[in-house]
Design a protein around this motif. Structure first.
Motif, short mmCIF file in Angstrom:
data_model
loop_
_atom_site.label_atom_id
_atom_site.label_comp_id
_atom_site.label_asym_id
_atom_site.label_seq_id
_atom_site.Cartn_x
_atom_site.Cartn_y
_atom_site.Cartn_z
N TYR A 41 0.86 -1.16 0.00
CA TYR A 41 0.00 0.00 0.00
C TYR A 41 0.91 1.23 0.00
O TYR A 41 1.95 1.24 0.68
CB TYR A 41 -0.89 0.05 1.23
N SER A 42 0.50 2.23 -0.72
CA SER A 42 1.35 3.42 -0.78
C SER A 42 0.50 4.67 -0.91
O SER A 42 -0.68 4.63 -1.24
CB SER A 42 2.32 3.32 -1.97
N THR A 43 1.14 5.78 -0.63
CA THR A 43 0.50 7.08 -0.78
C THR A 43 1.44 7.98 -1.55
O THR A 43 2.66 7.82 -1.51
CB THR A 43 0.14 7.69 0.58
N GLY A 44 0.87 8.91 -2.26
CA GLY A 44 1.65 9.83 -3.08
C GLY A 44 0.71 10.58 -3.98
O GLY A 44 -0.28 11.16 -3.52
N TRP A 45 1.01 10.58 -5.26
CA TRP A 45 0.07 11.19 -6.22
C TRP A 45 -1.26 10.44 -6.12
O TRP A 45 -2.32 11.05 -6.05
CB TRP A 45 0.68 11.09 -7.61
N ALA A 46 -1.20 9.11 -6.13
CA ALA A 46 -2.36 8.29 -5.79
C ALA A 46 -2.37 8.14 -4.27
O ALA A 46 -1.47 7.52 -3.71
CB ALA A 46 -2.28 6.94 -6.48
N LYS A 47 -3.37 8.71 -3.64
CA LYS A 47 -3.35 8.82 -2.17
C LYS A 47 -3.47 7.46 -1.47
O LYS A 47 -2.98 7.28 -0.36
CB LYS A 47 -4.48 9.73 -1.70
N ASP A 48 -4.15 6.52 -2.10
CA ASP A 48 -4.37 5.22 -1.45
C ASP A 48 -4.28 4.12 -2.49
O ASP A 48 -5.28 3.56 -2.93
CB ASP A 48 -5.75 5.22 -0.77
N GLN A 49 -3.06 3.78 -2.86
CA GLN A 49 -2.84 2.76 -3.88
C GLN A 49 -2.63 1.40 -3.21
O GLN A 49 -1.91 1.29 -2.22
CB GLN A 49 -1.63 3.10 -4.74
N LYS A 50 -3.24 0.38 -3.77
CA LYS A 50 -3.09 -0.98 -3.25
C LYS A 50 -2.66 -1.90 -4.38
O LYS A 50 -3.32 -1.97 -5.42
CB LYS A 50 -4.41 -1.47 -2.63
N VAL A 51 -1.57 -2.63 -4.15
CA VAL A 51 -1.06 -3.59 -5.12
C VAL A 51 -0.78 -4.90 -4.40
O VAL A 51 -0.15 -4.92 -3.33
CB VAL A 51 0.25 -3.09 -5.78
N PHE A 52 -1.24 -5.99 -4.98
CA PHE A 52 -0.98 -7.33 -4.46
C PHE A 52 -0.18 -8.09 -5.51
O PHE A 52 -0.35 -7.87 -6.71
CB PHE A 52 -2.30 -8.04 -4.17
N PHE A 53 0.69 -8.99 -5.05
CA PHE A 53 1.55 -9.67 -6.01
C PHE A 53 1.73 -11.15 -5.65
O PHE A 53 1.59 -11.56 -4.49
CB PHE A 53 2.92 -9.00 -6.09
N ALA A 54 2.04 -11.90 -6.68
CA ALA A 54 2.45 -13.30 -6.52
C ALA A 54 3.68 -13.49 -7.40
O ALA A 54 3.60 -13.30 -8.62
CB ALA A 54 1.34 -14.24 -6.95
N ALA A 55 4.82 -13.79 -6.78
CA ALA A 55 6.09 -13.92 -7.50
C ALA A 55 6.57 -15.36 -7.40
O ALA A 55 6.76 -15.89 -6.29
CB ALA A 55 7.14 -12.97 -6.92
N GLU A 56 6.79 -15.98 -8.56
CA GLU A 56 7.18 -17.39 -8.59
C GLU A 56 8.51 -17.55 -9.31
O GLU A 56 8.69 -17.05 -10.42
CB GLU A 56 6.10 -18.21 -9.30
#
Length: 719
Positions: free
Chosen positions: A189-204
């Protein structure tokens, strides 16, 4: 589309006249993604597919404004390979979920040389100074990495950094879970230009790795053996959940054949580039054209999982039955990028319209500058209203009631100066604490003009009257004495002192511009503006002077005021329509030398090949349209103004098995003026062509010459 019945009888004729033949060879080979990586272009460099969520490429340290995409040709340090980037923006953001291969587990950055890079559509590679060979490719929602260690290395290390972001982006919360020796999942989760960004990942990983370091929740280091074969890594992203990221990865990247994925990405780019075929021009101009076309397809980007779920503008998760999009740089892109998309990407327009309507439902207004489910409210005006109105008028959105409700909901709010506009009929410069009142007022007038066009055709007389009357508010800013648009106080007086050349970034009456540039921002009512000047003669005199006027912008001027011809600033969007205003005043021939000057001086096949920020496709879309000889000035409805085509012919696939071709006979560096025209074999005298005629398919044939002509000068032939 509305034009379907009208076009049906022309389909066979268009196919017979214009089989889609084009340039021999693979068009992706003509794309040079390095154009715009120097100067102030701010373009993305890396691997992606058209309109994909994934833009997988290098992250560098943010060293200033020119690192907004995370990359600049002057830099030689990579801190990670992130999975999302912006292209051409003036604010830095994203860079999420970054991996970095190293030979020392304590290392967090690696030197590299641009001579060791290879980049083409869908593929990026670099030989790092630690002699690790990096290769990247992507699908819409997943990226694949291939890392080859030097032969003498016994093992390597992979740094996964969730803290890393570009520009304003700051991680606010994150976590990762080692689910097995080959699978790591997590969120950022991050804040910045996009105040409430959510990214989920799966790395294999393609073979087992071992976690050897953990720094809080944001950074892990994994070791892996060098068995003589590359280590592969595939990463799926989702804005919804880890399970969504896993599903995206399984659906789009269920194998480890890196070469096959590169070929698939190339095929996807080739399919899109094949929508336009050019003939003529120099090799450099051909490269600029297809690179520009490539740059127009980095965004809007897909923002939903393969099952249709997406995160809405209110932060909630929705189940969609359409493709949801994000990255709408609308203040820039409503001018040319969206009008270009309505021609060559008709299959995407319904989903883009649905995305905008759903955003409106979720946040109470149409998007202004939407990024990863967040409204940034960046820039002025209501550009989402303009883009939506254009889609309605072109038949891509047939739910006219929903469209009108969205337009009213967005344009009749009280925020961002709209309350002052409703009270005074303009935005007083002494009452709005955020400045830029002329720019706001003029952009709101354009949006209201677009809404009025929709209301006139599909709404009530009262809706039409409301929006039309307010679209005329631009008149309140015009000072007949000086001939400029100026700030006006609540008492109706023009702000003093006044210098039409001077600009102070975010602290004057304009947005990234001065009075010389903003006086022409009346694209919805050019003839009304001509009337304010007192007629065509004084209007043309003032317009002529724009391209020769010289003056000091001042120390506080925005760097966006670039690409100057006199005071015309091609490096920023408010100027992009101005050259075509000559057609409205009966002197279309005056546009020709200016257009050719822009082609040759503002677009080049080099690192510093753009005169300003790429701005998510707008700068490039201007070139694609203008070099074929067409440009949409009016914001809604689709009249494309005829200019001076650079290429001998441009053949455009407009969907439904139809093509539209612009042919320039006798075209050359000297023969820049249109002498006469034919549309589908019949004499054509207008200096514009309608959207409905383009999408029906056919041919616009222009005969070029070395001297100005009377083409398009009669009042009946002007837009």
């Amino acid at each position: 589309m509305r034009t379907e019945k009208r076009c049906g009888w022309l389909l066979l004729l268009s196919l017979m006249l214009m089989p889609l033949t084009g340039m021999a060879g693979n068009l992706t080979q003509l794309v040079n993604p390095r154009i715009g990586t120097g100067g102030h272009g701010h373009v993305f460099v890396g691997a992606n597919v058209p309109f994909g969520m994934i833009q997988l490429g290098p992250n560098e340290h943010t060293r200033g404004w020119d690192w907004c995409s995370g990359y600049h040709e002057s830099d030689s340090v990579i801190i990670g390979f992130g999975h999302m980037h912006l292209s051409g923006t003036g604010i830095g953001e994203l860079g999420d979920v970054a991996f970095l291969p190293v030979l020392d587990e304590e290392q967090r950055e690696v030197l590299f040389s641009h001579r060791a890079e290879r980049v083409r559509p869908g593929y990026y590679s670099v030989m790092l100074d630690n002699h690790i060979h990096v290769e990247l490719t992507a699908t819409e929602r997943a990226g694949m990495h291939r890392y080859t260690l030097p032969a003498d290395a016994k093992n390597g290390f992979m740094v996964l950094n969730l803290n890393q972001g570009i520009g304003w982006d700051k991680m606010s919360q994150c976590g990762m879970k080692v689910e097995s020796a080959t699978l790591v999942t997590g969120f950022r989760y991050s804040t910045g230009w996009a105040k409430d960004q959510k990214v989920f990942f799966a790395a294999e990983f393609s073979r087992p790795v071992k976690q050897v370091q953990q720094e809080g929740d944001s950074l892990s280091v994994f070791s892996f053996d060098n068995n003589g074969s590359p280590l592969l890594l595939r990463v799926g992203l989702s804005a919804v959940s880890v399970e969504g990221a896993k599903a995206n990865l399984r659906a789009e990247m269920n194998h480890w054949n890196f070469a096959s994925l590169v070929a698939d990405a190339d095929r996807k780019w080739e399919e899109q580039l094949q929508k336009m075929h050019i003939s003529g021009g120099t090799p450099a101009e051909q490269s600029v054209f297809y690179t520009a076309m490539y740059h127009t397809m980095i965004a809007p980007s897909v923002f939903c999982d393969v099952d249709g779920r997406y995160r809405g503008a209110d932060g909630q998760v929705y189940q969609g039955d359409f493709t949801n999009y994000t990255t709408f740089s609308l203040w820039d892109t409503y001018r040319a990028a969206h009008p270009l998309m309505t021609l060559i990407h008709p299959e995407r327009q319904k989903d883009i319209a649905q995305t905008m309507l759903h955003i409106c439902d979720q946040q109470g207004k149409l998007p202004v500058w939407h990024l990863m489910g967040n409204e940034t409210d960046c820039m002025v005006g209501n550009p989402g209203s303009i883009a939506l109105a254009d889609l309605v008028m072109k038949g891509y959105l047939t739910d006219y009631k929903a469209a009108l409700e969205a337009l009213k909901k967005s344009d009749m709010r009280e925020e961002r100066g709209l309350g002052l506009l409703a009270k005074y009929g303009y935005i007083p410069c002494d009452l709005d604490p955020t400045y830029e009142t002329v720019a706001k007022g003029l952009e709101y007038a354009i949006a209201d003009g677009a809404a009025a066009v929709v209301a006139k055709r599909y709404g009530t007389k009262s809706d039409y009257k409301y929006f039309y009357d307010r679209s005329q508010s631009y008149r309140r800013y015009f000072d007949r004495k000086t001939g400029f648009m100026r700030g006006v106080t609540s008492k109706g007086q023009f702000r003093e002192p006044f210098n039409p050349f001077h600009a102070v970034h975010q602290h004057d009456d304009y947005t990234e511009g001065n009075a010389w540039q903003y006086t022409w921002l009346v694209s919805h009512d050019v003839h009304g503006l001509i009337g304010l000047f007192g007629g065509e003669k004084p209007f043309l005199q003032k317009l002529d002077s724009l391209f020769v006027a010289e003056g000091d912008l001042g120390e506080g001027a925005s760097p966006d005021i670039s690409g100057l011809i006199g005071q015309y600033a091609h490096g920023n969007e408010p100027s992009h329509h101005i050259i075509y205003m000559y057609n409205y005043a009966g002197q279309p021939w005056k546009a020709a030398p200016l257009l050719r000057k822009v082609f040759s001086e503002m677009y080049r096949d080099g690192l510093d090949g753009l005169s300003g920020n790429e701005d998510v496709g707008q700068m490039s879309a201007w070139y694609v349209l203008s070099s074929m000889g067409l440009y949409q000035v009016e914001p809604a409805g689709g009249r494309y103004i005829i200019g001076s085509p650079l290429f001998d012919s441009v053949e455009m696939n407009v969907g439904n098995g139809r093509t539209f071709k612009v042919t320039a006979r006798n075209n050359s560096a000297e023969n820049i003026y249109v002498q006469s025209a034919k549309l589908n074999g019949k004499k054509y005298t207008k200096s514009y062509v309608d959207f409905k005629d383009i999408v029906c398919g056919g041919e616009l044939e222009l005969v070029m010459g070395s001297q100005p002509s009377a083409f398009g000068t009669a009042k009946k032939d002007r837009p």
